[in-house]
Design an enzyme around this catalytic site. Structure first.
Site, PDB file in Angstrom:
ATOM      1  N   ASP A   1       0.853  -1.187   0.000  1.00  0.00           N
ATOM      2  CA  ASP A   1       0.000   0.000   0.000  1.00  0.00           C
ATOM      3  C   ASP A   1       0.885   1.231   0.000  1.00  0.00           C
ATOM      4  O   ASP A   1       2.083   1.164   0.277  1.00  0.00           O
ATOM      5  CB  ASP A   1      -0.912   0.009   1.229  1.00  0.00           C
ATOM      6  CG  ASP A   1      -2.175   0.829   1.034  1.00  0.00           C
ATOM      7  OD1 ASP A   1      -2.360   1.417  -0.062  1.00  0.00           O
ATOM      8  OD2 ASP A   1      -2.993   0.899   1.969  1.00  0.00           O
ATOM      9  N   GLY A   2       0.286   2.361  -0.300  1.00  0.00           N
ATOM     10  CA  GLY A   2       0.969   3.637  -0.276  1.00  0.00           C
ATOM     11  C   GLY A   2       0.032   4.711   0.221  1.00  0.00           C
ATOM     12  O   GLY A   2      -1.184   4.544   0.202  1.00  0.00           O
TER      13      GLY A   2
ATOM     14  N   GLU B   1       1.754   4.024  -4.006  1.00  0.00           N
ATOM     15  CA  GLU B   1       1.184   2.685  -4.193  1.00  0.00           C
ATOM     16  C   GLU B   1       2.140   1.835  -5.026  1.00  0.00           C
ATOM     17  O   GLU B   1       2.426   0.682  -4.692  1.00  0.00           O
ATOM     18  CB  GLU B   1      -0.177   2.759  -4.896  1.00  0.00           C
ATOM     19  CG  GLU B   1      -1.262   3.470  -4.123  1.00  0.00           C
ATOM     20  CD  GLU B   1      -1.984   2.584  -3.120  1.00  0.00           C
ATOM     21  OE1 GLU B   1      -1.708   1.368  -3.055  1.00  0.00           O
ATOM     22  OE2 GLU B   1      -2.841   3.117  -2.405  1.00  0.00           O
TER      23      GLU B   1
ATOM     24  N   ASP C   1      -4.570  -2.367  -3.037  1.00  0.00           N
ATOM     25  CA  ASP C   1      -5.906  -1.776  -3.084  1.00  0.00           C
ATOM     26  C   ASP C   1      -6.001  -0.649  -4.114  1.00  0.00           C
ATOM     27  O   ASP C   1      -6.951   0.120  -4.099  1.00  0.00           O
ATOM     28  CB  ASP C   1      -6.363  -1.305  -1.695  1.00  0.00           C
ATOM     29  CG  ASP C   1      -5.519  -0.178  -1.131  1.00  0.00           C
ATOM     30  OD1 ASP C   1      -4.638   0.350  -1.835  1.00  0.00           O
ATOM     31  OD2 ASP C   1      -5.745   0.182   0.041  1.00  0.00           O
TER      32      ASP C   1
ATOM     33  N   HIS D   1      -9.841  -0.384   2.848  1.00  0.00           N
ATOM     34  CA  HIS D   1     -10.661   0.053   3.983  1.00  0.00           C
ATOM     35  C   HIS D   1     -11.965  -0.735   4.077  1.00  0.00           C
ATOM     36  O   HIS D   1     -13.009  -0.199   4.391  1.00  0.00           O
ATOM     37  CB  HIS D   1     -10.935   1.558   3.896  1.00  0.00           C
ATOM     38  CG  HIS D   1      -9.691   2.349   3.631  1.00  0.00           C
ATOM     39  ND1 HIS D   1      -8.680   2.507   4.570  1.00  0.00           N
ATOM     40  CD2 HIS D   1      -9.255   2.984   2.522  1.00  0.00           C
ATOM     41  CE1 HIS D   1      -7.713   3.222   4.043  1.00  0.00           C
ATOM     42  NE2 HIS D   1      -8.022   3.514   2.810  1.00  0.00           N
TER      43      HIS D   1
ATOM     44  N   ASP E   1      -1.805  -0.636   5.137  1.00  0.00           N
ATOM     45  CA  ASP E   1      -2.322   0.731   5.115  1.00  0.00           C
ATOM     46  C   ASP E   1      -1.818   1.506   6.333  1.00  0.00           C
ATOM     47  O   ASP E   1      -1.357   2.648   6.203  1.00  0.00           O
ATOM     48  CB  ASP E   1      -3.857   0.715   5.082  1.00  0.00           C
ATOM     49  CG  ASP E   1      -4.446   2.106   5.119  1.00  0.00           C
ATOM     50  OD1 ASP E   1      -4.326   2.835   4.110  1.00  0.00           O
ATOM     51  OD2 ASP E   1      -5.019   2.488   6.160  1.00  0.00           O
TER      52      ASP E   1
END
Length: 167
Positions: free
Chosen positions: A18-19, A62, A86, A140, A150
């Site tokens: 994730d980023g 990301e 995501d 999320h 995240d």
């Protein structure tokens, strides 16, 4: 159910990445977890985290999470790798668009330059010759692996923001 992650046997590497940016654009952070699995047993686990105190974007972070994970993988021994992220731009870029961009000299189907070509080119190099599959997960939405990376990426972005403000 995912046939790759729910496989009862077989060694595989499972990556979640994730980023984040605070704000977007702004200083950013990225994170990934890499798990070597044998069936449903976790053999080893690695976390990689990085940040960019200069102004960047969420998409670049990301992509940096995926790049950081791929750089940290053990030498290729044929073990399949599944990357979960995501960001649909990353998963669709790797699954659907990359070969066309390369064939068109890093231009889109609309003949416009591909955004972030430096990162796409690095992803292409890092995946060449490896058995890598790309999977999108809704962010999320309660996926514990996605929530973990995240949180790590947001902590790295917050650290980058503090560095930028101090600098």
């Amino acid at each position: 159910m995912n046939a790759f992650t729910d496989a009862p046997s077989g060694r595989r590497l499972v990556v979640h990445c994730d980023g984040a940016c605070v704000p977007n654009p702004g200083p950013g952070g990225w994170a990934a977890t890499i798990k070597l699995m044998d069936g449903d047993q976790e053999i080893s686990r690695t976390e990689v985290v990085g940040s960019e105190p200069a102004k960047t974007t969420n998409v670049r972070m990301e992509m940096s999470g995926a790049i950081g994970a791929l750089r940290a993988l053990p030498e290729d021994d044929g073990t399949p790798v599944a990357v979960f992220c995501d960001n649909q731009m990353v998963s669709r870029g790797m699954n659907e668009w990359l070969s066309g961009w390369i064939a068109r000299g890093w231009r889109t189907a609309a003949n416009k330059p591909v955004a972030n070509p430096d990162l796409w080119q690095e992803l292409a190099v890092l995946t060449t010759g490896r058995a890598v599959t790309w999977h999108w997960v809704k962010g999320h939405a309660g996926d514990p692996h996605n929530e973990e990376v995240d949180a790590l990426a947001n902590a790295a972005a917050a650290k980058a923001m503090r560095q930028a403000q101090a600098g």
